[in-house]
Design a protein around this motif. Structure first.
Motif, mmCIF file in Angstrom:
data_model
loop_
_atom_site.group_PDB
_atom_site.id
_atom_site.type_symbol
_atom_site.label_atom_id
_atom_site.label_comp_id
_atom_site.label_asym_id
_atom_site.label_seq_id
_atom_site.Cartn_x
_atom_site.Cartn_y
_atom_site.Cartn_z
ATOM 1 N N VAL A 164 0.851 -1.183 0.000
ATOM 2 C CA VAL A 164 0.000 0.000 0.000
ATOM 3 C C VAL A 164 0.892 1.239 0.000
ATOM 4 N N GLN A 165 0.398 2.313 -0.539
ATOM 5 C CA GLN A 165 1.170 3.551 -0.529
ATOM 6 C C GLN A 165 0.238 4.753 -0.481
ATOM 7 N N GLN A 166 0.774 5.830 0.041
ATOM 8 C CA GLN A 166 0.006 7.049 0.237
ATOM 9 C C GLN A 166 0.844 8.242 -0.204
ATOM 10 N N ALA A 167 0.318 9.037 -1.111
ATOM 11 C CA ALA A 167 1.038 10.184 -1.655
ATOM 12 C C ALA A 167 0.874 11.412 -0.763
ATOM 13 N N GLY A 168 1.802 12.355 -0.926
ATOM 14 C CA GLY A 168 1.709 13.620 -0.208
ATOM 15 C C GLY A 168 1.749 13.466 1.292
ATOM 16 N N HIS A 169 2.545 12.510 1.789
ATOM 17 C CA HIS A 169 2.574 12.217 3.222
ATOM 18 C C HIS A 169 3.531 13.202 3.901
#
Length: 258
Positions: A103-108
């Motif tokens: 899983v990945q999350q942008a703008g962290h």
């Protein structure tokens, strides 16, 4: 960029890696849970948990988490600076939720800030082990709530803004110029930039200039004052202030270190 820097913590159960911007092609059958943060934009091809290879364009500020047992193939003609943290299964059981896919999350924003702090601590010629350990555990804690957001896909218009910064970082770019490239007003650009990247346009521009300065300092004997002007800083002391703030050392000390 310097070669791979690594640091082992908690009796070897937690390992940190600062990967440089460099061409690479690697296949990694992960044995440990991995958390990673892009510090530079990176483009290439990868295959994660399958044989299907797809193009990727990962922006800075993307926090990714990959469980053990997932094979990762990745290839890039230029690479990009990347912070990776790996945890032994025993620590994962204690600290992180069960995960069956990447899983990945942008703008962290918080993840990027912690990764930049870890970069500064690892680049130090005399690393402070306690400071690194505390910051690394803060980074691990982010793994409890990483959200799958599809990798932070952005519009072509936004990518044009990044391309303009990449091509004109040595120029005194203005928010109005970047907003014009984006096709929106300045306020909308600020909002979207922070959401996609985790930093403001100015902070990103300074980081791009610093990355360019680091490459020139490492690969040439040009005067530091000349390098500062070539990458867009007003003068050498301006570059020095930015480098001390982001990397914890002066340009001269960086040249001696690497």
């Amino acid at each position: 960029m310097p070669g791979v820097l690594s640091h082992s913590l908690l009796d070897g159960q937690l390992c940190l890696y600062l990967l440089p911007r460099a061409a690479y092609s690697a296949r990694d059958p992960l044995q440990w849970r991995t958390l990673g943060m892009t510090l530079e934009r990176q483009q290439g091809v990868h295959a994660i948990g399958s044989d299907l290879r797809v193009d990727f364009d990962t922006l800075p500020g993307v926090l990714a988490q990959t469980p053990a047992g997932v094979e990762v193939f990745s290839e890039s003609a230029e690479g990009g600076e990347y912070l990776a943290l790996r945890l032994a299964p025993a620590l994962v059981e204690q600290w992180l939720p069960v995960l069956d896919r990447r899983v990945q999350q942008a703008g962290h924003r918080r993840g990027l800030k912690l990764a930049q702090t870890l970069r500064r601590l690892m680049l130090d010629p005399h690393p402070d082990g306690l400071a690194i350990e505390q910051c690394a555990l803060g980074f691990v804690a982010l793994g409890r709530s990483v959200k799958a957001d599809g990798g932070g896909a952005v519009s072509d218009a936004f990518l044009r803004v990044l391309e303009r910064i990449a091509g004109e970082f040595d120029q005194p770019l203005t928010l109005a110029q970047l907003a014009q490239t984006y096709g929106e007003n300045e306020l909308r650009l600020l909002r979207d930039f922070s959401r996609f990247m985790g930093v403001t346009p100015h902070a990103y521009l300074v980081e791009v200039r610093l990355q360019a300065a680091r490459r020139l300092i490492e690969s040439s004997d040009r005067a530091l004052a000349q390098i500062a002007l070539e990458v867009g800083f007003a003068h050498q002391s301006h570059m020095g202030s930015a480098m001390r703030r982001q990397l914890g050392m002066t340009p001269g000390a960086y040249r001696l270190r690497f």
